[in-house]
Design an enzyme around this catalytic site. Sequence first.
Site, PDB file in Angstrom:
ATOM      1  N   CYS B 276       0.816  -1.217   0.000  1.00 11.08           N
ATOM      2  CA  CYS B 276       0.000   0.000   0.000  1.00 11.08           C
ATOM      3  C   CYS B 276       0.854   1.275   0.000  1.00 11.08           C
ATOM      4  O   CYS B 276       0.574   2.178  -0.794  1.00 11.08           O
ATOM      5  CB  CYS B 276      -1.013  -0.011   1.129  1.00 11.08           C
ATOM      6  N   ARG B 305       8.615 -11.020   4.676  1.00 11.37           N
ATOM      7  CA  ARG B 305       8.485 -10.857   6.122  1.00 11.37           C
ATOM      8  C   ARG B 305       9.472 -11.770   6.834  1.00 11.37           C
ATOM      9  O   ARG B 305       9.630 -12.928   6.487  1.00 11.37           O
ATOM     10  CB  ARG B 305       7.043 -11.165   6.551  1.00 11.37           C
ATOM     11  N   GLN B 323       1.573 -11.514  -3.298  1.00 12.22           N
ATOM     12  CA  GLN B 323       0.233 -10.959  -3.131  1.00 12.22           C
ATOM     13  C   GLN B 323      -0.309 -10.465  -4.460  1.00 12.22           C
ATOM     14  O   GLN B 323       0.406  -9.861  -5.241  1.00 12.22           O
ATOM     15  CB  GLN B 323       0.286  -9.778  -2.150  1.00 12.22           C
ATOM     16  N   ASP B 325      -2.150  -7.896  -5.034  1.00 14.69           N
ATOM     17  CA  ASP B 325      -2.623  -6.770  -4.239  1.00 14.69           C
ATOM     18  C   ASP B 325      -3.216  -5.680  -5.125  1.00 14.69           C
ATOM     19  O   ASP B 325      -2.772  -5.461  -6.239  1.00 14.69           O
ATOM     20  CB  ASP B 325      -1.450  -6.186  -3.442  1.00 14.69           C
ATOM     21  N   HIS B 327      -5.214  -1.603  -4.747  1.00 17.75           N
ATOM     22  CA  HIS B 327      -5.711  -0.514  -3.910  1.00 17.75           C
ATOM     23  C   HIS B 327      -6.564   0.417  -4.751  1.00 17.75           C
ATOM     24  O   HIS B 327      -6.176   0.790  -5.854  1.00 17.75           O
ATOM     25  CB  HIS B 327      -4.545   0.240  -3.271  1.00 17.75           C
ATOM     26  N   LYS B 410     -13.516  -3.638   8.221  1.00 17.52           N
ATOM     27  CA  LYS B 410     -13.225  -4.518   7.080  1.00 17.52           C
ATOM     28  C   LYS B 410     -14.248  -5.631   6.980  1.00 17.52           C
ATOM     29  O   LYS B 410     -14.950  -5.949   7.943  1.00 17.52           O
ATOM     30  CB  LYS B 410     -11.819  -5.105   7.199  1.00 17.52           C
ATOM     31  N   HIS B 456      -8.190  -1.591   0.482  1.00 16.98           N
ATOM     32  CA  HIS B 456      -7.201  -2.655   0.251  1.00 16.98           C
ATOM     33  C   HIS B 456      -7.986  -3.889  -0.180  1.00 16.98           C
ATOM     34  O   HIS B 456      -8.929  -4.272   0.498  1.00 16.98           O
ATOM     35  CB  HIS B 456      -6.452  -3.008   1.526  1.00 16.98           C
TER      36      HIS B 456
END
Lengths: 581, 581
Positions: B276, B305, B323, B325, B327, B410, B456
Amino acid sequence: MKSEEKLEHKRHSLAHLLGATVLEMYPKAKLAIGPAIENGFYYDIELPETISDNDLPKIEKAMEKMLPTWKEFTHKEVTEAEAKKYFKGNPYKLELIEEIAGKGEKITLYTAGEFTDLCRGGHVEHPAKEIDPLGFTLVRVAGAYWRGDEKNKMLTRIYGLAFDTKEELEAYEKQIEEAKKRDHKKLGRELDLFTFSDLVGAGLPLWTPKGTMLRDILDNFVWELRQKYGYEKVDIPHITKKDLYETSGHWEKFKTELFRIETREGHEFVMKPMNCPHHTQIYARKPWSYREMPQRYASTTKVYRDEQSGELSGLSRVRAITQDDAHVFCRQSQVKEEMEKIWNIIETFYGAFGFALQVRLSLHDSQNMKAYLGDEATWLKAENELRELIKEKVAKAIEAPGEAAFYGPKVDFMAKDSIGREWQVATIQLDMNMPERFDLTCTNEKGEKERIVMLHCAIMGSIERLLSVLIEHYAGNFPLWLSPVQVRVLPVRESHNEYAKEIYKKLRGAGIRAEVALEDIGLGKKVRSAKEERVSYFIIVGDKDIEAKKATLEHREKGNLGQMSTEEILQKLMEEIREKK
Amino acid sequence: MKSEEKLEHKRHSLAHLLGATVLEMYPKAKLAIGPAIENGFYYDIELPETISDNDLPKIEKAMEKMLPTWKEFTHKEVTEAEAKKYFKGNPYKLELIEEIAGKGEKITLYTAGEFTDLCRGGHVEHPAKEIDPLGFTLVRVAGAYWRGDEKNKMLTRIYGLAFDTKEELEAYEKQIEEAKKRDHKKLGRELDLFTFSDLVGAGLPLWTPKGTMLRDILDNFVWELRQKYGYEKVDIPHITKKDLYETSGHWEKFKTELFRIETREGHEFVMKPMNCPHHTQIYARKPWSYREMPQRYASTTKVYRDEQSGELSGLSRVRAITQDDAHVFCRQSQVKEEMEKIWNIIETFYGAFGFALQVRLSLHDSQNMKAYLGDEATWLKAENELRELIKEKVAKAIEAPGEAAFYGPKVDFMAKDSIGREWQVATIQLDMNMPERFDLTCTNEKGEKERIVMLHCAIMGSIERLLSVLIEHYAGNFPLWLSPVQVRVLPVRESHNEYAKEIYKKLRGAGIRAEVALEDIGLGKKVRSAKEERVSYFIIVGDKDIEAKKATLEHREKGNLGQMSTEEILQKLMEEIREKK
């Protein structure tokens, strides 16, 4: 003497001439250093007054006047004391003298005309005769710290360009001017292709939707070509334990350029600066029969290199480099055939941009075998196979002894762009070392383990660097197949919006990257902004078009192409895209 | 009391019962600790002799015998001295007592039947009546260091499972047994989907051609769905200066999990643990008009991570997480509409695997507003919009107050797999914080700057984790549209190879992932290996097939489907792929 070396000698001689001229014009000036550089020369000087670019014409004139008096260069060796006496009062030369003496090297003074400088040599013998007075020019004044260290005094650096002839100088100046207009950093912003963020950091481009589109088009094109030759995609992480690079040998070679990570448990990880060691681990997951060879693995993935901030420049030099990397794991006997496949891909790919390729064969240096892995016999055999391939390809290759990587010979491809600049664009690299280090084998016809070899074969190399070249090559005017926005439909008035949307939908349905401009801002403005954004085609829809059940096609550069039916437009565009015209 | 909490109390009571039984059978045993855990309980005990799984049935029997005598739990508070006296000679309990006393907490002893243990409480009141003697079982003996520290003594840990009823226990045991057969780590190797390398490191999967194919199929499916809703791909580097996370607030929150890098110039960089903040920097590259909103950016990219080695497991927990991902940067007024689009994508995507989705709405805790960003009015408004959306979707949502992230409410989606396990699979997260921190705005209709919000919305979340779920969900038998190898053509004898190759080419031409088995190894072996590799369909070509100008289609599980023409086969397969059956 090679012409390149001779040109460098001219440039070095001109640096002396510049120094001599400045000293004549500003007797209190103190000369520091004046080397030849790419395309010209410079001299760093401590001046008694500030000068600007405006002062350069008169210095240049004075140089031209002095040049005929420089019949020849002579030199003599002197002692440290003699040199120091000669350069008394000039702290720069004195520092250099002490340094040379400290290393136990000879101190030499070079004289031409009435000017003598501390110098190692490398001039033309007869400047007046050999240097074209119209082949050089002074271009720029800049500040430069003595020895590049900001703790030292700031000197004045005067830059000059120098070529063998006036024509070559002018061609280069024109190229520079053209390149400035095409600067990919400027165009990248204007065309909204990529951006940088101070929070993320230098050398780490962020790719916008349009830029990402361009990257994907290029990457898909390479993949389309690779697929035909049996390549398969694999996926790898961006980090590894350092153990991988200790085994591969890269830990020693790449040490300072590696981004290192220490985990919370104290393990040492690194970010990958290349992909080959990771790919070996996919190959090594199971035993292979000769029937399954070659294995061809491709990954488009980022590698990371800890470049110094000062070296970073737009997309040309970045810290996050996207490679379209592939490795062929094959038997020694399959090298030539696999190399040829890669060669074909390179030809097709770069041919699409209109690049004519030049080939260079980088070989080992037989005087320096200790710099290479493996024995010379293996090298000679591999190099001969590459020569054979080049012959079969009816290509001419420049041979470059000593230019090979430490792990094998390679074939480099060079391309000339639309303004005449030469770029190294692709490389096929044979690697006899890594399979050795990772003990990679296959089982041969006799049931024995056979050592395999690897080919490294990125086609684009770095997508970032390639895009920096392509943006400038096309000056942002990408051909249709590369355009992020291929077509924009422009209704003249709002009442034409519905019809425009229909055309737009047909274009999208056919897979064309189309947009439709529905804002109520007037056609003139719509056309202008489409041109600014370098959209390839505009389709204009007005009353007459709707009446005729047609639309008017315009090209960014070619202008109005007339009224056509949507089907005709589609057919025309699809063909142009398919043929990458 | 919630049934979940009650079950935990049963498990805790059974840990006591286990301790009491062992002490009765081995009077010299020293009990350490015995907690309830997920699905059961354990007790760590210093035993005077070594026991194995073979000893468990008789301990279990003894527990069943003792249970009816445990009518109720009683407890009393004691002083440190009293407690120490009671547990004299048991160093583990003595250490615990000193710790509790040191913290100034109460020391309590719990008694049931004739057994008393040091305990904080949390039991069922009437074990004999409330615990089903067939609802629990002992499953495993393991070694465990006292307090998990390898410098301490190794104790014996006895594990038990416990549920409310015999039926639930058996269902769980069956699930475990089934899950073992389906273990994605085992199947991943057998199906050649991914591999790990000791040189690269734990938690860093390397994806083979087949595994990469699977990843790409899933990712392309998500992209196909996203594209319809106006998402655009963007591309970002995997590292950033730490400044980005200082601004986003992640530096504080994620500190220990971040892989950090110190550059050669001494700058501090980190590997991204999420995308993000990078995406905000693409949004922030230029000012936006409300007309251009929303901006929807998608990147399939790896995040990193620093997980602890002990936590890593196959694909379920890795250090390199891919991911999908995305946004959405939008106005507050566009949240519901954009959320609905994401919801549609999630429904279609997970529907393709036959997953029925459950919905959970995570809300703020009004008692604890200081833990959240922004004022309660904004939260209530946003949460009500989500409730409205849920209503419109005719979905039932579990509401979970206090489960929201600090930056917004969420919606979580949970799926049950084919053996009844529940997984959290997707999340739509509203974020009112990051646009604040990065000062993200658009210009609204009045020409004013308006603060935007972010959504997200990764659909798969982690491709690695999703694949671990899908491999086990399908037990490796992927449906046709997901199969890395969809069809293999199997000529019966070498004389049928040519005909087989023709069919193979037609399949490839239609975009089907086909292979052809030309080796001369006999049909039986070819079928066997196609089945082992979980190829969806085999097309068998023998004399009779060629005579009839047809081929015989077989399905991995459904068996022989009869003779068909190549066109019929193609049509059938294409439809099955298109409809993701």
